[in-house]
Design an enzyme around this catalytic site. Structure first.
Site, PDB file in Angstrom:
ATOM      1  N   GLU A   1       0.840  -1.207   0.000  1.00 14.63           N
ATOM      2  CA  GLU A   1       0.000   0.000   0.000  1.00 14.63           C
ATOM      3  C   GLU A   1       0.876   1.260   0.000  1.00 14.63           C
ATOM      4  OE1 GLU A   1      -0.948   2.841   2.979  1.00 14.63           O
ATOM      5  OE2 GLU A   1      -2.040   1.125   3.833  1.00 14.63           O
TER       6      GLU A   1
ATOM      7  N   GLU B   1      10.179   1.483   2.229  1.00  8.92           N
ATOM      8  CA  GLU B   1       8.839   1.455   2.813  1.00  8.92           C
ATOM      9  C   GLU B   1       8.643   0.254   3.729  1.00  8.92           C
ATOM     10  OE1 GLU B   1       6.727   3.958   2.568  1.00  8.92           O
ATOM     11  OE2 GLU B   1       8.193   5.006   1.307  1.00  8.92           O
TER      12      GLU B   1
HETATM   13 ZN   LIG Z   1       1.192   2.651   6.967  1.00  9.93          ZN
END
Ligand SMILES: [Zn+2]
Length: 1062
Positions: free
Chosen positions: A116, A196
């Site tokens: 995401e 990330e």
């Molecule tokens: Zn997050």
């Protein structure tokens, strides 16, 4: 469908674990924001014909007008891929788009969550580092974020400007289907996953410095530090051990580091496919354009049935016997021996209610039951738990129906954990209370209150700053994601009528009694979770992580170390190197010409009402509100003595939660539920520009339908004149609940506490705010809880004093929002209410205690110092603050709004989040007081973050910015300023401007300044910020004991004052 709604009214309960891409940035834009125009002559776009749809590759599955939302809804299927689209045509200009994927998982590596984050880091058409951030910096979006649920991932955007909206949609579509992060052919792309998700980091030749880093890794460490989140996760996993809800889709920091890049890419190719996508369009834009945009993306894909099968969410088989599960949360060892052993447990009783999604009828009925049991502080199950004295506050949010199988959870936190017997009492109490309620039923007045509250909330459809289209999408998804009819969850009107008829026919006792027995008492799929405090757990977790790193170190040669250092440096260099200006031009943007030059005014008129010997200001806003009246009564705090400021939040709660001398608090709560759409009381304080005197008010705020406005006024009159202040036990419960809430908040939202401390060193309003809601208030509450029994008479007298001092005509202001006809019709009620108040309040005898309100009591301010506040946590919240008006010649100027937004989305985002690995890093500039504040959120660093804050000034001074970049940042700022508002918030915004003395002329001037911001303004701001930081700035961080020690060592120059708060 109802639980979410009533929570937005009552403001209650924890939300299911859902991870969002962007952290809350805590900036307050009320003072300068402008409303969008009201719609006249609403026209709903007509859906395209089936032939036109076919031309774009879509077939119509269903078309229906949903009267509840005045919307025409068409469900399409894309014939080539099987992708589904819900195209909602409404008159709402706040257009919303979403792409939703089913993403169930089999482990706790957090793969959907990391994905995401990662897909928004560059794609085929937008090959730059972070298109998401570029959109944040350049668009007029009213919503831009992404969510990971336990079984799905959502990508929503919203905007009122059609061109801007389609730009956002295109960037999001390209991101989800063609992200660089999952493009294995280019080895550079693994960097996105590392940044990330997770990676090893080694900055120096010292191997002990080897550590794990990554945005999601750190975000989840923050989540796992919060006992409330731990409880939610343990309960969910205990209820669903055999299916995807039995693991953590957000990622457990212990397992995130097991995820490989290969697995990550596979997850994308399995699930991010049109065949597994549900698209949502909502608003007043052109229906055909929507199909065109989608078909351009979908035409390049073929159906992928295997992925669809794989993505199905299975159901958990029901248990045959209730279970008990014991787990632990980390607490720090208390240094205070009197506190030792006082750390408390959570006990939560949980059920899986059904084998699959509730049918609509049961969902509605259970939604009502949930409200009647728990919706207000007077609701019987909530009240029984609190009255028992077994714990300090209620936990568990009641009904949760967003996932495949609905659940119900309720319990207590702050339970004495020394004996198992005591823990057991909570479960027994819950079961016995339910038993007796099933037997005896509920009062007619409580049922009437529930009906009115829920119906009011459904009709008002007040989603606050959340776009209505997005709220509908999430509701629709509750059914759609499991292959059920997406329109069903939106149609409540007939269901509601049917439910009311059934209530009459069957009697509420029978109807609710049957539900309680079937779904709760007689339901064996029940798990009681005991979550116990553990002082060794944090060390264990840290040890486990260190053990893994040790293991790795052992296997590494010197060359490996060198290689890792090189890779660490390479990643940092990559992160720190900005995209070339040419590349950034791929992000589509608007022109300044698209932005209106004139600031929009909210209709406002001010008149004086003479009553007795006083004149009261009545501010009103003629805005169409569909027969609802929004009303605020504000009372100035001029006669509140300094030493009683700490009692203000409790006093405000007393007003609605203690009852009056005529009715007990259950009756009062029910009356509020029957007659209004909600009512609350709270304090408001803010600094005023060029004044030492703060703006400080107690505000009573609420809403009702036009015909019940008289009742609403009567209730307010009652609570402020006859509030019951004699009930010591009830008061004590509220003190304990307050403490429990503050403890959770300090761990979960430490940045607000840190920044509150820093502001309280600087101005009266913030210092008063610190005593009313910050760490100082927490200490006061702890003291109060200890000596309440002994000192009750004094406390009781203090509360009475506050009541007699605050409520008076002098200094009072009324704010009303409704259409003109309604406003006229309620004139008499307003006048009657004002007449009922005394002209002046009873001032306390010690006049010196009131000097704070004049801004003349410097003793109220906290001492200027650098502070470390120690709490049990794995992450830091670092604040730093200075004042731009005090030690520099800097003057208020609109460009400062552009500059602070730019700084937040560039330097701070890059250094604190991307390189530093924090979940968030941002700054805010308060135009009124001149405070400039830096904040970080769930941050692995402390000293390094302070260095990055200090580096901002050089960044600004040396900035080069071409015309396009400058224009983008101005446009994005205007997006915040002209943010979309529902009618009630327009009226409230105008009211805030009035309290802060912000005039329309001044707003226009700021707007002109914003629109004409130049590069030189950034440089001048950088100079001024540097002077201010050098002249007078302080740091405050919420941190752990170990990290505090390290920071004291690293930054001896700051002379940190460290205190253990929790
Ligand atoms: Zn997050």
């Amino acid at each position: 469908m109802l639980t979410k709604l009533w929570r937005s009214v009552v403001g209650n309960g924890a939300c299911r674990a859902r991870h969002t891409l962007r952290a809350y940035n805590g900036t307050n834009k009320a003072a300068f924001s402008v409303a969008s125009p009201d719609k006249v002559d609403v026209q709903i776009p007509v859906a395209v014909s089936p032939e036109v749809a076919k031309k774009h590759g879509f077939e119509v599955i269903k078309e229906e007008f949903v009267k509840e939302y005045g919307s025409n809804c068409v469900l399409y299927r894309h014939t080539g891929t099987g992708a589904e689209l819900m195209s909602v045509h409404s008159a709402d200009e706040n257009k919303t788009f979403g792409a939703v994927f089913r993403t169930p998982v089999e482990d706790s590596t957090g793969v959907p969550h990391i994905l995401e984050h990662s897909v928004l880091c560059g794609s085929r058409k937008y090959p730059i580092k972070e298109p998401f951030v570029e959109l944040m910096k350049s668009s007029l979006n009213t919503f831009l974020n992404a969510f990971t649920y336990p079984d799905r991932t959502c990508y929503p955007v919203a905007s009122c400007n059609t061109r801007d909206f389609y730009n956002l949609v295109d960037v999001y579509l390209d991101a989800v289907f063609y992200p660089r992060c999952a493009e294995k052919s280019n080895p550079e792309n693994v960097k996105i996953f590392e940044q990330e998700g997770w990676h090893h980091e080694l900055d120096s030749p010292d191997p002990s410095q080897l550590q794990y880093k990554g945005v999601v890794f750190n975000e989840m460490k923050g989540v796992y530090s919060s006992p409330d989140s731990v409880l939610g996760r343990v309960c969910q996993q205990a209820l669903f051990p055999e299916i995807t809800y039995g693991v953590d889709s957000g990622g457990d920091p212990r397992y995130i580091t097991d995820l490989t890049y290969e697995q990550f890419c596979d997850f994308h190719s399995d699930f991010y496919h049109p065949s597994n996508t549900r698209f949502w369009f909502y608003g007043d834009d052109d229906p055909e354009t929507r199909l065109e945009i989608l078909s351009n993306y979908l035409k390049d894909f073929e159906a992928n049935q295997a992925g669809v099968e794989k993505s199905r969410v299975l159901t958990q088989k029901k248990f045959t016997e209730p279970r008990t599960v014991t787990d632990y949360y980390a607490v720090s060892e208390s240094e205070d021996p009197s506190q030792a052993g006082q750390q408390k447990a959570y006990v939560n009783v949980n059920w899986v209610l059904e084998d699959d999604v509730f049918d609509l009828e049961t969902q509605l009925a259970f939604g009502f039951l949930d409200f009647i049991l728990l919706g207000t502080s007077g609701s019987p199950l909530r009240k029984a738990l609190i009255d028992s004295g077994l714990g300090e506050a209620v936990c568990g949010g009641g009904l949760e129906d967003e996932l495949r199988q609905p659940t119900f959870s309720i319990g207590l936190k702050g339970v004495e954990s020394s004996s198992e017997e005591n823990l057991k009492k909570v479960e027994t109490l819950v079961l016995e209370t339910l038993e007796s309620l099933a037997e005896k039923g509920f009062s007619d007045s409580s049922i009437e209150a529930a009906l009115n509250t829920i119906e009011f909330s459904l009709r008002e459809n007040n989603t606050g700053s959340f776009p209505r289209g997005l709220s509908l999408m999430l509701r629709s998804m509750q059914a759609w994601i499991y292959d059920k009819d997406p329109l069903e969850p939106l149609k409540w009107e007939d269901q509601l009528e049917g439910f009311k008829a059934k209530l009459k026919e069957q009697t509420p006792t029978k109807l609710f009694g049957d539900l309680i027995r079937k779904y709760l008492i007689d339901n064996p799929h029940r798990v009681t979770v005991n979550l116990l405090p553990n002082t060794a757990l944090q060390a264990e977790l840290d040890g486990e992580e260190q053990g893994k790193l040790d293991e790795l170190r052992k296997g590494m040669t010197d060359e490996d170390m060198q290689e890792l250092m090189r890779k660490t440096q390479e990643l940092k260099t990559h992160q720190e190197t900005p995209d070339p200006a040419e590349a950034l031009k791929c992000i589509p943007t608007l022109d300044l010409a698209d932005i209106p030059k004139e600031s929009q005014e909210i209709p406002s008129s001010l008149r004086e009402l003479t009553s007795g010997g006083e004149k009261v200001d009545i501010l009103s806003h003629d805005i169409f509100t569909n027969d609802v009246v929004y009303a605020e009564f504000a009372f100035d705090m001029s006669s509140v003595p300094k030493h009683l400021l700490y009692l203000i939040p409790l006093f405000c709660r007393c007003l609605t939660e203690m009852g009056t001398t005529k009715e007990d608090f259950v009756e009062l709560t029910e009356r509020i539920g029957r007659k209004t759409g909600g009512l609350s009381a709270y304090s408001f304080t803010s600094a005023l520009k060029d004044e030492d005197k703060p703006s400080a008010y107690i505000i009573v705020r609420g809403k009702s339908t036009k015909d019940k406005f008289g009742d609403y006024c009567e209730i307010v009159e009652d609570i402020i004149q006859n509030v019951e202040l004699d009930n010591k036990e009830r008061f004590k419960q509220m003190v304990l609940e307050t403490i429990a809430g503050q403890e959770a908040a300090m761990v979960g939202r430490g940045h607000t506490y840190a920044i509150g401390r820093l502001h309280a060193q600087r101005d009266t309003a913030s210092a008063a705010g610190e005593y009313m809601g910050g760490v100082a208030n927490y200490h006061a509450m702890k003291g109060l809880a200890e000596k309440l029994d002994a000192d009750w008479d004094q406390v009781h007298n203090d509360l009475k004093l506050l009541k007699n001092a605050i409520f008076k005509k002098k200094g009072m202001l009324v704010n009303l929002t409704a259409d003109e006809k309604t406003l006229t019709s309620i004139d008499k009620d307003v006048a009657g209410f004002v007449d009922s108040l005394p002209d002046v309040g009873q001032a306390p005898s010690d006049q010196g205690s009131l000097l704070w309100y004049e801004g003349k009591d410097s003793g109220l301010l906290l001492p200027k110092q650098n502070e470390l506040l120690v709490v049990p946590t794995q992450v830091n919240y670092v604040g730093k603050c200075t004042n731009m008006y005090k030690d520099t010649p800097y003057k208020q100027h609109g460009s400062s709004v552009v500059i602070s937004k730019y700084l937040s989305t560039t330097w701070l985002w890059d250094r604190v989040r991307v390189v530093g690995g924090a979940y968030g890093g941002f700054c805010s500039f308060d135009n009124t007081s001149g405070h400039f504040s830096f904040m970080s959120y769930r941050d692995p660093n402390l000293s390094k973050t302070i260095d990055n804050y200090d580096g901002s000034t050089n960044f600004l001074k040396e900035l080069t910015l071409d015309k396009d970049e400058l224009t983008k940042s101005i446009i994005a700022t205007m997006g915040d300023i002209d943010s979309y508002q529902l009618p009630d918030s327009k009226g409230y915004t105008a009211f805030m401007r009035h309290l802060l003395k912000v005039t329309d002329e001044e707003r226009q001037q700021r707007r002109d300044e914003i629109l004409s911001t130049k590069l030189q303004d950034f440089k001048d701001f950088g100079d001024a910020l540097q002077s201010a930081l050098e002249a007078n700035s302080q740091v405050c961080a919420v941190t752990s004991k170990d990290m505090a020690k390290q920071a004291e060592e690293e930054r001896k120059d700051l002379g940190f004052v460290t205190s253990q708060v929790l």
